[in-house]
Design an enzyme around this catalytic site. Structure first.
Site, PDB file in Angstrom:
ATOM      1  N   GLU A  89      -3.279   6.021  -0.949  1.00 52.89           N
ATOM      2  CA  GLU A  89      -3.477   6.602  -2.275  1.00 52.89           C
ATOM      3  C   GLU A  89      -3.258   5.647  -3.432  1.00 52.89           C
ATOM      4  O   GLU A  89      -3.477   6.006  -4.582  1.00 52.89           O
ATOM      5  CB  GLU A  89      -2.589   7.836  -2.460  1.00 52.89           C
ATOM      6  CG  GLU A  89      -1.098   7.560  -2.407  1.00 52.89           C
ATOM      7  CD  GLU A  89      -0.284   8.766  -2.858  1.00 52.89           C
ATOM      8  OE1 GLU A  89      -0.789   9.573  -3.654  1.00 52.89           O
ATOM      9  OE2 GLU A  89       0.866   8.886  -2.423  1.00 52.89           O
ATOM     10  N   ARG A 146       6.281  15.924  -4.313  1.00 53.10           N
ATOM     11  CA  ARG A 146       6.426  14.532  -3.913  1.00 53.10           C
ATOM     12  C   ARG A 146       7.754  14.319  -3.191  1.00 53.10           C
ATOM     13  O   ARG A 146       8.705  15.027  -3.432  1.00 53.10           O
ATOM     14  CB  ARG A 146       6.392  13.618  -5.147  1.00 53.10           C
ATOM     15  CG  ARG A 146       5.046  13.565  -5.803  1.00 53.10           C
ATOM     16  CD  ARG A 146       3.936  13.177  -4.876  1.00 53.10           C
ATOM     17  NE  ARG A 146       4.196  11.931  -4.192  1.00 53.10           N
ATOM     18  CZ  ARG A 146       3.460  11.459  -3.184  1.00 53.10           C
ATOM     19  NH1 ARG A 146       2.456  12.131  -2.702  1.00 53.10           N
ATOM     20  NH2 ARG A 146       3.767  10.299  -2.626  1.00 53.10           N
ATOM     21  N   PRO A 190       0.843  -1.193   0.000  1.00 54.82           N
ATOM     22  CA  PRO A 190       0.000   0.000   0.000  1.00 54.82           C
ATOM     23  C   PRO A 190       0.880   1.244   0.000  1.00 54.82           C
ATOM     24  O   PRO A 190       1.927   1.281   0.663  1.00 54.82           O
ATOM     25  CB  PRO A 190      -0.787  -0.115   1.313  1.00 54.82           C
ATOM     26  CG  PRO A 190      -0.713  -1.558   1.679  1.00 54.82           C
ATOM     27  CD  PRO A 190       0.613  -2.047   1.168  1.00 54.82           C
ATOM     28  N   LYS A 191       0.475   2.255  -0.746  1.00 56.22           N
ATOM     29  CA  LYS A 191       1.230   3.513  -0.808  1.00 56.22           C
ATOM     30  C   LYS A 191       0.620   4.514   0.182  1.00 56.22           C
ATOM     31  O   LYS A 191      -0.424   5.102  -0.082  1.00 56.22           O
ATOM     32  CB  LYS A 191       1.224   4.091  -2.216  1.00 56.22           C
ATOM     33  CG  LYS A 191       2.149   5.280  -2.364  1.00 56.22           C
ATOM     34  CD  LYS A 191       2.153   5.808  -3.778  1.00 56.22           C
ATOM     35  CE  LYS A 191       3.201   6.901  -3.945  1.00 56.22           C
ATOM     36  NZ  LYS A 191       3.081   7.969  -2.960  1.00 56.22           N
ATOM     37  N   PHE A 192       1.281   4.678   1.302  1.00 61.37           N
ATOM     38  CA  PHE A 192       0.799   5.586   2.328  1.00 61.37           C
ATOM     39  C   PHE A 192       1.067   7.027   1.918  1.00 61.37           C
ATOM     40  O   PHE A 192       2.150   7.351   1.428  1.00 61.37           O
ATOM     41  CB  PHE A 192       1.462   5.269   3.668  1.00 61.37           C
ATOM     42  CG  PHE A 192       0.947   4.009   4.306  1.00 61.37           C
ATOM     43  CD1 PHE A 192       0.078   4.071   5.376  1.00 61.37           C
ATOM     44  CD2 PHE A 192       1.317   2.760   3.820  1.00 61.37           C
ATOM     45  CE1 PHE A 192      -0.412   2.916   5.962  1.00 61.37           C
ATOM     46  CE2 PHE A 192       0.830   1.597   4.390  1.00 61.37           C
ATOM     47  CZ  PHE A 192      -0.038   1.678   5.465  1.00 61.37           C
TER      48      PHE A 192
END
Length: 290
Positions: free
Chosen positions: A175, A290, A26-28
């Site tokens: 996300e 980012r 999962p991309k936190f």
């Protein structure tokens, strides 16, 4: 391993990659932080190499659980109302150290760790495969009884489970997904990982700015198709964040976009998210760094 370390990066892809030797995480949605456990203390580094320990003192204190010599890579994440809140993380990162302490009391941070770069026994492990580094990371956390707010992000090789994560975890502020090859080493500065996210954005490299470096008015960004375009007028928080990046950049030179707009060109190594629907226009909309 010398401070600051160059971190591995990801390239955005439109669909979930499927194949052999792929690992999904999962991309936190937080701020990239490298955690250095030294002999006496803990230091925290941003992706750009800045020392932001004083902004994330709650995580620095938690990092004292780690054995000296460990260097971890992860995301500083803040939950508000049980959901990951990128705005809260951004507010913490852009605040003064004094203000950051107050924010930490209201909403303590979590360190979502996904990699280990250095170990007190094995030394620099960036040349190890992802699978081997992941096993070492889990070993370090288990052997030393590391507890939240430091916790490892989940990982799986099951593409069906990864798809469930992608579909379900968005409501919690996740996300998207990161995709990594199991045999891959850790290559700083390389976009070796892939990311799939829900937001309708694309990545663009910051190649310049207009106005003074201490208060940039617009960013010049290189879009995925190779064009350079100016951003919309930056709001104060985004301008302040970019001013910190530009403070360490080399001397700029004069340049022009394809449309003839002048800007100060500079190498920053910084990537921003741009609304994909605006990339057809001369002025694009930057959503965040980012």
């Amino acid at each position: 391993m010398d401070w600051p370390v160059s971190v591995a990066l990801a390239q955005a892809v439109p669909t979930l990659p499927v194949g052999t030797d792929l690992h999904y995480e999962p991309k936190f949605d937080g701020h990239r932080l490298v955690m250095w456990r030294t002999e006496e203390t803990v230091r925290l580094q941003t992706r750009a190499g800045r020392d932001v320990t004083r902004h994330w003192m709650d995580l620095a204190l938690a990092g004292m659980q780690l054995p000296p010599g460990v260097v971890l890579d992860g995301e500083g994440v803040i939950y508000v109302g049980g959901r990951i809140n990128f705005g809260a993380a951004q507010s913490r990162a852009n605040s003064t150290p004094a203000r950051a302490r107050l924010l930490a009391e209201q909403h303590p941070a979590t360190y979502a760790v996904f990699d280990v770069l250095h170990h007190p026994v094995h030394g620099d492990v960036r040349g190890w495969s992802y699978v081997r580094r992941r096993a070492l990371l889990e070993q370090v956390l288990e052997e030393h009884g590391i507890e939240p707010p430091i916790q490892a992000v989940p990982t799986t090789t099951d593409v069906a489970l990864a798809q469930v994560w992608y579909d379900v975890l968005q409501t919690q502020g996740v996300e998207g997904l990161m995709v990594k090859t199991g045999s891959s080493t850790y290559r700083g500065g390389s976009r070796q990982w892939r990311k799939v996210r829900h937001a309708e954005t694309v990545d663009a490299e910051v190649v310049g700015y207009t106005g003074p470096a201490a208060r940039p008015r617009h960013l010049a960004v290189r879009l995925p198709d190779g064009r350079t375009a100016l951003s919309q007028a930056l709001k104060a928080p985004l301008a302040a964040e970019m001013a910190q990046v530009l403070a360490g950049a080399p001397r700029p030179r004069r340049a022009w976009t394809a449309g003839g707009e002048p800007y100060s060109a500079v190498v920053t190594g910084t990537v921003v998210e741009v609304l994909s629907g605006t990339t057809r226009h001369a002025v694009v909309t930057v959503t965040r760094v980012r």
